[in-house]
Design an enzyme around this catalytic site. Structure first.
Site, PDB file in Angstrom:
ATOM      1  CB  THR A  83      -0.929  -0.009   1.231  1.00  0.00           C
ATOM      2  OG1 THR A  83      -1.723  -1.185   1.175  1.00  0.00           O
ATOM      3  CG2 THR A  83      -1.833   1.212   1.263  1.00  0.00           C
ATOM      4  CG  HIS A 106       7.648   2.987  -4.615  1.00  0.00           C
ATOM      5  ND1 HIS A 106       8.170   2.545  -5.800  1.00  0.00           N
ATOM      6  CD2 HIS A 106       6.308   2.969  -4.774  1.00  0.00           C
ATOM      7  CE1 HIS A 106       7.197   2.266  -6.623  1.00  0.00           C
ATOM      8  NE2 HIS A 106       6.053   2.524  -6.036  1.00  0.00           N
TER       9      HIS A 106
HETATM   10  P1  A3D Z   1      -7.527  -1.554  -5.524  1.00  0.00           P
HETATM   11  O1  A3D Z   1      -7.814  -2.349  -6.741  1.00  0.00           O
HETATM   12  O2  A3D Z   1      -8.345  -0.351  -5.257  1.00  0.00           O
HETATM   13  O3  A3D Z   1      -7.597  -2.539  -4.267  1.00  0.00           O
HETATM   14  C1  A3D Z   1      -7.531  -2.089  -2.958  1.00  0.00           C
HETATM   15  C2  A3D Z   1      -8.514  -2.904  -2.165  1.00  0.00           C
HETATM   16  O4  A3D Z   1      -8.417  -2.530  -0.790  1.00  0.00           O
HETATM   17  C3  A3D Z   1      -9.990  -2.681  -2.576  1.00  0.00           C
HETATM   18  O5  A3D Z   1     -10.564  -3.912  -2.990  1.00  0.00           O
HETATM   19  C4  A3D Z   1     -10.644  -2.147  -1.314  1.00  0.00           C
HETATM   20  O6  A3D Z   1     -11.961  -2.629  -1.127  1.00  0.00           O
HETATM   21  C5  A3D Z   1      -9.713  -2.688  -0.249  1.00  0.00           C
HETATM   22  N1  A3D Z   1      -9.802  -1.946   1.014  1.00  0.00           N
HETATM   23  C6  A3D Z   1     -10.037  -0.623   1.206  1.00  0.00           C
HETATM   24  N2  A3D Z   1     -10.080  -0.356   2.520  1.00  0.00           N
HETATM   25  C7  A3D Z   1      -9.847  -1.530   3.161  1.00  0.00           C
HETATM   26  C8  A3D Z   1      -9.754  -1.899   4.523  1.00  0.00           C
HETATM   27  N3  A3D Z   1      -9.923  -0.990   5.492  1.00  0.00           N
HETATM   28  N4  A3D Z   1      -9.492  -3.192   4.824  1.00  0.00           N
HETATM   29  C9  A3D Z   1      -9.330  -4.120   3.837  1.00  0.00           C
HETATM   30  N5  A3D Z   1      -9.419  -3.820   2.534  1.00  0.00           N
HETATM   31  C10 A3D Z   1      -9.675  -2.541   2.203  1.00  0.00           C
HETATM   32  O7  A3D Z   1      -5.988  -1.074  -5.519  1.00  0.00           O
HETATM   33  P2  A3D Z   1      -4.710  -1.876  -6.058  1.00  0.00           P
HETATM   34  O8  A3D Z   1      -4.830  -3.301  -5.683  1.00  0.00           O
HETATM   35  O9  A3D Z   1      -4.463  -1.501  -7.474  1.00  0.00           O
HETATM   36  O10 A3D Z   1      -3.560  -1.161  -5.209  1.00  0.00           O
HETATM   37  C11 A3D Z   1      -3.475  -1.356  -3.814  1.00  0.00           C
HETATM   38  C12 A3D Z   1      -2.443  -0.436  -3.184  1.00  0.00           C
HETATM   39  O11 A3D Z   1      -1.150  -0.740  -3.693  1.00  0.00           O
HETATM   40  C13 A3D Z   1      -2.644   1.065  -3.453  1.00  0.00           C
HETATM   41  O12 A3D Z   1      -2.395   1.796  -2.273  1.00  0.00           O
HETATM   42  C14 A3D Z   1      -1.614   1.367  -4.499  1.00  0.00           C
HETATM   43  O13 A3D Z   1      -1.209   2.723  -4.492  1.00  0.00           O
HETATM   44  C15 A3D Z   1      -0.486   0.474  -4.053  1.00  0.00           C
HETATM   45  N6  A3D Z   1       0.528   0.188  -5.063  1.00  0.00           N
HETATM   46  C16 A3D Z   1       1.818   0.154  -4.643  1.00  0.00           C
HETATM   47  C17 A3D Z   1       2.835  -0.123  -5.541  1.00  0.00           C
HETATM   48  C18 A3D Z   1       4.247  -0.151  -5.067  1.00  0.00           C
HETATM   49  O14 A3D Z   1       5.144  -0.403  -5.842  1.00  0.00           O
HETATM   50  C19 A3D Z   1       4.555   0.112  -3.681  1.00  0.00           C
HETATM   51  C20 A3D Z   1       2.532  -0.379  -6.875  1.00  0.00           C
HETATM   52  C21 A3D Z   1       1.204  -0.343  -7.284  1.00  0.00           C
HETATM   53  C22 A3D Z   1       0.204  -0.059  -6.353  1.00  0.00           C
END
Ligand code: A3D
Length: 320
Positions: A120, A176
């Site tokens: 995250t 990052h």
């Molecule tokens: P997304 O597809 O929105 O998935 C996030 C999930 O988290 C959703 O299904 C939400 O329902 C769930 N969620 C929200 N609040 C809660 C909670 N309180 N408890 C449990 N689940 C919850 O996002 P994603 O999968 O594309 O990305 C997830 C995270 O990774 C984001 O913060 C991105 O910015 C991050 N990310 C980091 C990198 C790195 O290289 C560090 C790269 C890409 C994405």
């Protein structure tokens, strides 16, 4: 021996991709947790139904209850909100910090012996906050960013040189984000460092500078193309490499956001450095010599991580 248990907190784009990769690679059984009802259950069932075709065995369970992560060997956290076009990773800090409070409480209660990988954003601050909240040993909590950043760098270089991605190794330090420090001295094609490749006229200094900048902007490039959400295939693959090194005691040397306790002159922060991941977690932080220029870039990156951690402490004073 029973299969390993891998809990995925957040069943969105990265969480779903992680579950699929873990099933296909037979790394262990998966618990996919999300606050949205039905979605993690649906994704888990869909992936489970793909495994007979793949010929691999893994149990997948979608859930909205933290109790189901009980006893997990590995927890990978993607819960929270991703970026939208025009947003920086840092814009996510306040909302995702609240999410880390809930997630951390769940891990502390049900999976305190797990190896925890945070994805995250803003990564370097969220992994710090998650570790403060869970109180897990520092070496058992790590952030995924460097493997992804160096994979992007490797891909761009392999494309430029028209060679296999397998033969390009890359080295990225620091936080990052825009201040990440790709180390060209330690980035090689089959062992030949980039400065030598410049001398061999494979690439110019200027062109390499453009590739370094594209690497720094790698996340934003994908956000801009997708229009909603951010990258998920490469981030998931990167976290799986880290989990695999832990579960199989591979002792891979990977760039990760690791807790620094004096290494590189930094104390009390999670910053991207090369580490050895074994069955003990982060077994070793590898401290390399930096030139004065590299050191200045690294410290600039550390300062920006410190700024984010200070912001977390202001929002949630109990964390500090
Ligand atoms: P997304 O597809 O929105 O998935 C996030 C999930 O988290 C959703 O299904 C939400 O329902 C769930 N969620 C929200 N609040 C809660 C909670 N309180 N408890 C449990 N689940 C919850 O996002 P994603 O999968 O594309 O990305 C997830 C995270 O990774 C984001 O913060 C991105 O910015 C991050 N990310 C980091 C990198 C790195 O290289 C560090 C790269 C890409 C994405």
């Amino acid at each position: 021996m029973a299969r390993k248990k891998i809990a995925l907190i957040g069943g969105g784009m990265i969480g779903g991709t992680l579950a699929h990769l873990i099933g296909v690679k037979e790394l262990g059984d998966v618990v996919l947790f999300d606050i949205v009802e039905g979605m993690p259950q649906g994704k888990s069932l869909d992936i489970a139904e793909s495994l007979p075709v793949e010929g691999t065995d893994a149990q997948l369970k979608g859930t909205n209850e933290y109790v189901d992560i009980r006893g997990a060997d590995v927890v990978i956290v993607t819960a929270g909100v991703p970026r939208k076009p025009g947003m920086s990773r840092d814009d996510l800090l306040e909302v995702n910090l609240k999410v880390m409070e809930q997630v951390g409480a769940g891990i502390k209660k049900y999976a305190p012996d797990a190896f925890v990988i945070c994805i995250t954003n803003p990564l370097d601050a969220m992994v710090w906050a998650l570790n403060q909240i869970t109180g897990l040993p520092r070496h058992m909590t790590v952030g995924m960013a460097g493997v992804l950043d160096s994979a992007r760098f490797r891909y761009f270089l392999a494309e430029e040189f028209d060679v296999s991605v397998e033969d390009v190794t890359a080295f990225v330090l620091g936080g990052h984000g825009d201040t990440m420090v790709p180390l060209t001295r330690y980035t090689t094609v089959a062992g030949i460092p980039l400065p030598d490749l410049i001398k061999m006229h494979w690439i110019t200094h200027e062109r390499l500078g453009e590739i370094v900048q594209r690497t720094r902007d790698g996340g934003a490039e994908i956000v801009g193309l997708l229009k909603s959400g951010s990258a998920y295939y490469a981030p998931a693959a990167s976290a799986v490499a880290m989990a695999e090194s832990y579960l199989k005691d591979k002792k891979r040397v990977l760039p990760c956001a690791a807790y620094l306790n004096g290494e590189y002159g930094v104390k009390g922060l999670y910053v991207g450095v090369p580490v050895v991941i074994s069955a003990k977690g982060v077994e070793r932080v590898i401290e390399i010599d930096l030139t004065s220029g590299e050191r200045a870039d690294f410290m600039r990156s550390v300062e920006s991580v410190q700024g984010l951690v200070d912001a977390c402490k202001r929002i949630a004073p109990g964390l500090g």
